[in-house]
Design a protein around this motif. Sequence first.
Motif, short mmCIF file in Angstrom:
data_model
loop_
_atom_site.label_atom_id
_atom_site.label_comp_id
_atom_site.label_asym_id
_atom_site.label_seq_id
_atom_site.Cartn_x
_atom_site.Cartn_y
_atom_site.Cartn_z
N UNK A 198 0.84 -1.19 0.00
CA UNK A 198 0.00 0.00 0.00
C UNK A 198 0.88 1.24 0.00
N UNK A 199 0.64 2.13 -0.97
CA UNK A 199 1.41 3.37 -1.13
C UNK A 199 0.50 4.55 -0.82
N UNK A 200 1.01 5.51 -0.03
CA UNK A 200 0.20 6.66 0.38
C UNK A 200 0.94 7.95 0.04
N UNK A 201 0.15 9.00 -0.20
CA UNK A 201 0.69 10.31 -0.55
C UNK A 201 0.01 11.38 0.31
N UNK A 202 0.74 12.46 0.57
CA UNK A 202 0.21 13.52 1.43
C UNK A 202 -0.68 14.50 0.68
#
Length: 646
Positions: free
Chosen positions: A419-423
Amino acid sequence: MKKLYFLSLACLILLISGCARMGTPDGGWYDETPPRVIGTSPADKSTNVSGHKFYIHFNEYILIDNPTENVVVSPPQINTPDIRSQGKRILVNLKDTLLPNTTYTIDFSDAITDNNESNPLGNYTYTFSTGNQIDTLEVSGYVLDAETLEPTKGILAGLYNSTEDSLFTTQSLQRIAKTDQTGHFTIRGIAPGKYRVYALNDMDGDYKYSQASEQIAFIRRTIVPFTTDAVRQDTIWKDTLHIDHIKQEAYTRFLPDDILLRSFTRVQTDRYLVKSDRKNENRIVLYFSYGSEEIPVIRGLNFDSEDAFLVEASEKKDTLTYWIRNQQLVDTDSLQFELTYSATDSTGVLEQRTDTLLLLPKYSYEKRKKEQDKKMEEWEKKQAKKKKRGEAYDSIYPVTPLNIQMLSNSKMAPDENVRLAFSTPIKELNGNGIHLYSQIDSAWYESKYRLEPDPLLPRTYTLRAEWRPDVTYSLEIDSATFVDIYGKANEKYKQGLKINSNDEYSSLVVTIPIDEDANYICQLLDNKPTVKKEVKVVNGQAEFFYIKPGTYFLKLINDENYNGKWDTGDYEKNLQPEEVFFYSKPVECKAKWDVTLNWVPNLLPLNAQKPNELKKTETTKKKDEKNRNAERARKLGITYTPPKNF
């Protein structure tokens, strides 16, 4: 003479040692005897009572713990009774008009204690009647939280002698009791007849369901109180190992004594704007009391709001984030706008409402500009020093890249995904810039994957692949693969991944006999309890794979509306909360183990299902006193026998 001297000395030593063994411990035993009622005025169970003051006399000085909360008068009193201790007696002054031909009960529960060691009298009830007879029937049961099966402590359980549904919302409960720490209640002083049973966390003191936020429970069937002759057995022990005899004692059993109520709070559907903020200069956040599919409209008063925002909604759509697209608008300190949204009016109907809002960021543009200038000045000085020393230096101030945050661990189970997350929200995504390689026999091969946005977590993506046990992978992302709405792009990214071996995990298969057309969700919990895994019951089986070694617990949800989660009830819609069950024992899972078990959810009553390891238990004062004496006896090396009142 010498013989007589030594004989006398020996006798004296024996006398001293004997006295030492017979004495009590240093300081004496803690008092464990509760106070005793020695009289009441009027006498307990008196009839044709017309007065409002009642006295209960004790053999010692007593205290009452919070009588307003812990003492229950039934039928309930609208005006709070005056109940207080007066040395060796209790005064009860009822301020409501007494109902004719009615049995009254004053239930003190464990509120009465002695003045010295706080030993509770325990379950004391004073009874009288304004008519010429005492109603003696009783009913009892439990109130449990519908979602957790945790005992609902301190909630009112009550009766109506009518089957009309409207009574619960229009009239006060007719007879009441309060649940103890185990959720148990006993309603006393009941006349023969048919009744409906309810539970109510009465927030406004009117003894009826008058607020949607009040916790309640109800059952639609009627109950008929009755008695039967019964026999209870009491085991008499010679010592800790041997039984002397089993004593049988006849008593009157009051039924029903197994009423079970599942308490819940209705979903609050009234919609209104709770608050709005702009803690970060690049977004506006609106918080609503309840979600809606309709997106509120912003009309700028000091800026052009046309295509100015990217709207992001939470899972329940009750929190909306308006990301400001334009950097010039981000740098604008004061944003004034009209907000038009759906809100509930005083009658509970949705209507369009418009508010004028003025929002400022946490930091002004000037303050942020000063901080940025200071950082640039420090960077320039650093590069100048490198240049002076003849070292490599940068001539262009670096642009802050888009950060990629991996929420998954670098070591994963075969059924997990990356799982990849961005701000910040992503505007552009180049799918060709993502590469997944697997290492087999020291050679690297490209592996297939699928990247998709998470439907519940904004700005989060899930990378799915066929992860093979005991295989190493490499996730590589080219620069500028992800670009956010402000033009920031990611730098080159590389992350190694290791898929654990099957030997590190356990599996669990649970056979659950349920109806074919039923829809159940089975959850695997730890002792916190946190849901570690969740599966649907298919063909009567719940299958869990890749379980880390440990102790777990099982919870079952009857998902009647097929929405994949537990749902609460609604009294107005005659809707009970969805059923929940617990497997009563811990489940031990070890590496390389394949665990199988059978579970019949209705085999045990609900109040006996939840494992002790998951319960929020409390220790009573009485048990504390007993443990103190037992500990004192252990230290002195002597046998401790508690008094019979334990």
